[in-house]
Design a protein around this motif. Sequence first.
Motif, mmCIF file in Angstrom:
data_model
loop_
_atom_site.group_PDB
_atom_site.id
_atom_site.type_symbol
_atom_site.label_atom_id
_atom_site.label_comp_id
_atom_site.label_asym_id
_atom_site.label_seq_id
_atom_site.Cartn_x
_atom_site.Cartn_y
_atom_site.Cartn_z
ATOM 1 N N PRO A 153 0.824 -1.218 0.000
ATOM 2 C CA PRO A 153 0.000 0.000 0.000
ATOM 3 C C PRO A 153 0.853 1.261 0.000
ATOM 4 C CG PRO A 153 -0.027 -1.037 2.166
ATOM 5 C CD PRO A 153 0.718 -1.966 1.260
ATOM 6 N N GLN A 154 0.355 2.270 -0.657
ATOM 7 C CA GLN A 154 1.064 3.559 -0.706
ATOM 8 C C GLN A 154 1.118 4.186 0.684
ATOM 9 O OE1 GLN A 154 0.061 6.289 -3.995
ATOM 10 N NE2 GLN A 154 -0.287 7.854 -2.428
ATOM 11 N N ASN A 155 0.043 4.024 1.442
ATOM 12 C CA ASN A 155 -0.047 4.584 2.786
ATOM 13 C C ASN A 155 0.050 3.459 3.812
ATOM 14 O OD1 ASN A 155 -0.609 7.267 1.760
ATOM 15 N ND2 ASN A 155 -2.638 6.470 1.231
ATOM 16 N N LYS A 156 1.025 3.523 4.688
ATOM 17 C CA LYS A 156 1.258 2.448 5.656
ATOM 18 C C LYS A 156 0.048 2.171 6.537
ATOM 19 C CE LYS A 156 6.303 2.814 5.950
ATOM 20 N NZ LYS A 156 7.471 3.049 6.848
ATOM 21 N N GLN A 157 -0.753 3.204 6.805
ATOM 22 C CA GLN A 157 -1.903 3.009 7.684
ATOM 23 C C GLN A 157 -2.986 2.132 7.048
ATOM 24 O OE1 GLN A 157 -0.866 5.950 6.468
ATOM 25 N NE2 GLN A 157 -2.574 7.330 5.981
ATOM 26 N N ASP A 158 -2.872 1.890 5.744
ATOM 27 C CA ASP A 158 -3.840 1.017 5.078
ATOM 28 C C ASP A 158 -3.502 -0.459 5.269
ATOM 29 O OD1 ASP A 158 -5.096 3.300 4.194
ATOM 30 O OD2 ASP A 158 -4.228 3.242 2.181
ATOM 31 N N SER A 159 -2.314 -0.749 5.781
ATOM 32 C CA SER A 159 -1.918 -2.123 6.079
ATOM 33 C C SER A 159 -2.476 -2.515 7.443
ATOM 34 C CB SER A 159 -0.395 -2.252 6.090
ATOM 35 O OG SER A 159 0.000 -3.554 6.469
ATOM 36 N N ILE A 160 -3.233 -3.626 7.496
ATOM 37 C CA ILE A 160 -3.850 -4.021 8.770
ATOM 38 C C ILE A 160 -3.346 -5.374 9.281
ATOM 39 C CG2 ILE A 160 -5.907 -2.606 8.455
ATOM 40 C CD1 ILE A 160 -7.403 -5.153 7.595
ATOM 41 N N ALA A 161 -2.539 -6.087 8.457
ATOM 42 C CA ALA A 161 -1.950 -7.347 8.916
ATOM 43 C C ALA A 161 -0.728 -7.668 8.069
ATOM 44 C CB ALA A 161 -2.958 -8.491 8.848
ATOM 45 N N ILE A 162 0.227 -8.393 8.666
ATOM 46 C CA ILE A 162 1.458 -8.761 7.975
ATOM 47 C C ILE A 162 1.723 -10.257 8.125
ATOM 48 C CG2 ILE A 162 2.570 -6.490 8.164
ATOM 49 C CD1 ILE A 162 4.068 -7.593 10.629
ATOM 50 N N THR A 163 2.560 -10.773 7.238
ATOM 51 C CA THR A 163 3.078 -12.123 7.354
ATOM 52 C C THR A 163 4.522 -12.107 6.864
ATOM 53 O OG1 THR A 163 2.566 -14.460 6.925
ATOM 54 C CG2 THR A 163 2.434 -12.959 5.051
ATOM 55 N N HIS A 164 5.203 -13.240 6.953
ATOM 56 C CA HIS A 164 6.600 -13.301 6.528
ATOM 57 C C HIS A 164 6.834 -14.517 5.651
ATOM 58 C CE1 HIS A 164 10.949 -13.768 6.565
ATOM 59 N NE2 HIS A 164 11.028 -12.509 6.948
ATOM 60 N N TYR A 165 7.347 -14.256 4.432
ATOM 61 C CA TYR A 165 7.817 -15.321 3.535
ATOM 62 C C TYR A 165 8.782 -14.655 2.560
ATOM 63 C CZ TYR A 165 7.866 -19.561 0.736
ATOM 64 O OH TYR A 165 8.260 -20.710 0.086
ATOM 65 N N THR A 166 10.008 -14.950 2.648
ATOM 66 C CA THR A 166 11.146 -14.275 1.997
ATOM 67 C C THR A 166 11.388 -12.895 2.602
ATOM 68 O OG1 THR A 166 10.100 -13.072 0.132
ATOM 69 C CG2 THR A 166 10.549 -15.417 -0.191
ATOM 70 N N LYS A 167 10.322 -12.245 3.062
ATOM 71 C CA LYS A 167 10.408 -10.935 3.713
ATOM 72 C C LYS A 167 9.090 -10.697 4.443
ATOM 73 C CE LYS A 167 9.443 -7.255 1.406
ATOM 74 N NZ LYS A 167 9.594 -6.070 0.550
ATOM 75 N N GLU A 168 9.066 -9.690 5.280
ATOM 76 C CA GLU A 168 7.821 -9.281 5.914
ATOM 77 C C GLU A 168 7.038 -8.425 4.926
ATOM 78 O OE1 GLU A 168 7.526 -8.052 10.264
ATOM 79 O OE2 GLU A 168 7.248 -6.131 9.224
ATOM 80 N N PHE A 169 5.751 -8.738 4.741
ATOM 81 C CA PHE A 169 4.957 -7.947 3.804
ATOM 82 C C PHE A 169 3.502 -7.870 4.268
ATOM 83 C CE2 PHE A 169 4.950 -12.306 2.212
ATOM 84 C CZ PHE A 169 3.605 -12.554 1.965
ATOM 85 N N THR A 170 2.811 -6.884 3.745
ATOM 86 C CA THR A 170 1.395 -6.693 4.038
ATOM 87 C C THR A 170 0.576 -7.826 3.415
ATOM 88 O OG1 THR A 170 1.539 -4.281 4.209
ATOM 89 C CG2 THR A 170 -0.594 -5.194 3.575
ATOM 90 N N CYS A 171 -0.318 -8.406 4.217
ATOM 91 C CA CYS A 171 -1.188 -9.457 3.669
ATOM 92 C C CYS A 171 -2.668 -9.139 3.864
ATOM 93 C CB CYS A 171 -0.848 -10.817 4.279
ATOM 94 S SG CYS A 171 -1.149 -10.918 6.053
ATOM 95 N N ALA A 172 -2.957 -7.958 4.429
ATOM 96 C CA ALA A 172 -4.347 -7.502 4.539
ATOM 97 C C ALA A 172 -4.362 -5.981 4.561
ATOM 98 C CB ALA A 172 -5.021 -8.061 5.786
ATOM 99 N N VAL A 173 -5.325 -5.407 3.867
ATOM 100 C CA VAL A 173 -5.408 -3.951 3.748
ATOM 101 C C VAL A 173 -6.841 -3.481 3.957
ATOM 102 C CG1 VAL A 173 -3.433 -3.611 2.204
ATOM 103 C CG2 VAL A 173 -5.656 -4.202 1.228
ATOM 104 N N ASN A 174 -6.961 -2.211 4.326
ATOM 105 C CA ASN A 174 -8.268 -1.563 4.418
ATOM 106 C C ASN A 174 -8.103 -0.070 4.187
ATOM 107 O OD1 ASN A 174 -10.386 -0.441 7.079
ATOM 108 N ND2 ASN A 174 -11.033 -0.881 5.004
ATOM 109 N N PHE A 175 -8.888 0.439 3.254
ATOM 110 C CA PHE A 175 -8.954 1.875 2.991
ATOM 111 C C PHE A 175 -10.416 2.193 2.715
ATOM 112 C CE2 PHE A 175 -9.011 5.254 -0.342
ATOM 113 C CZ PHE A 175 -8.588 6.311 0.458
#
Length: 202
Positions: A153-175
């Motif tokens: 997401p362009q705006n970090k506050q739109d990320s609501i959950a993360i996971t890790h596989y090769t790196k930590e990344f956003t896996c759920a969003v809400n805007f």
Amino acid sequence: MIGIIDYGLGNIAALATVYKRLNIECIVIAKGIQCKEADKLILPGVGSFDYAMKKFRSSEVYTAVEDAVLSLKKPVLGICVGMQMLADSSEEGIEKGLGWIPGKVLKLVSHDPIKVKLPHMGWNTVTPISDHSLFKSLKNSLFYFVHSYYFEPQNKQDSIAITHYTKEFTCAVNFQNFYGVQFHPEKSHEFGMTLLKNYAEI
């Protein structure tokens, strides 16, 4: 009433089965006029980004769905490629995304292809990073993933959950009224059922 958008892709029957088990009314939306019956929508997706975008934009339901979420502000939940379609663009293809949540879809990179294979396939811990109602009673739960790309997401506050596989990344969003999850709740047993129930109750 939950409306599952049928544009020719996604685990539509599995999602409908989950809601039947939850005793929550749902409808499979194959015609635009059916959007009026739903309070909330689900945009499923499998396969490549470009193929999914072309299928959706050429479908009978596209214009009605766009009106429902942009004008009437009905909530919509994108699942897997359905989540990626909410972005502005994807490294997987050249088609424009829906642009409903500012952001882009990037390719996961494995620095050790023997130990860490792509696509990312299997169960992973999902960690909510905000007190979001979509993840009520779901702290550090396991969900099923099948993908090689992720939503940034362009705006970090739109990320609501993360996971890790090769790196930590956003896996759920809400805007606003737009939601997305990279994993498959319809394949994630009791954790997925809880998330889909939470969505219905938002």
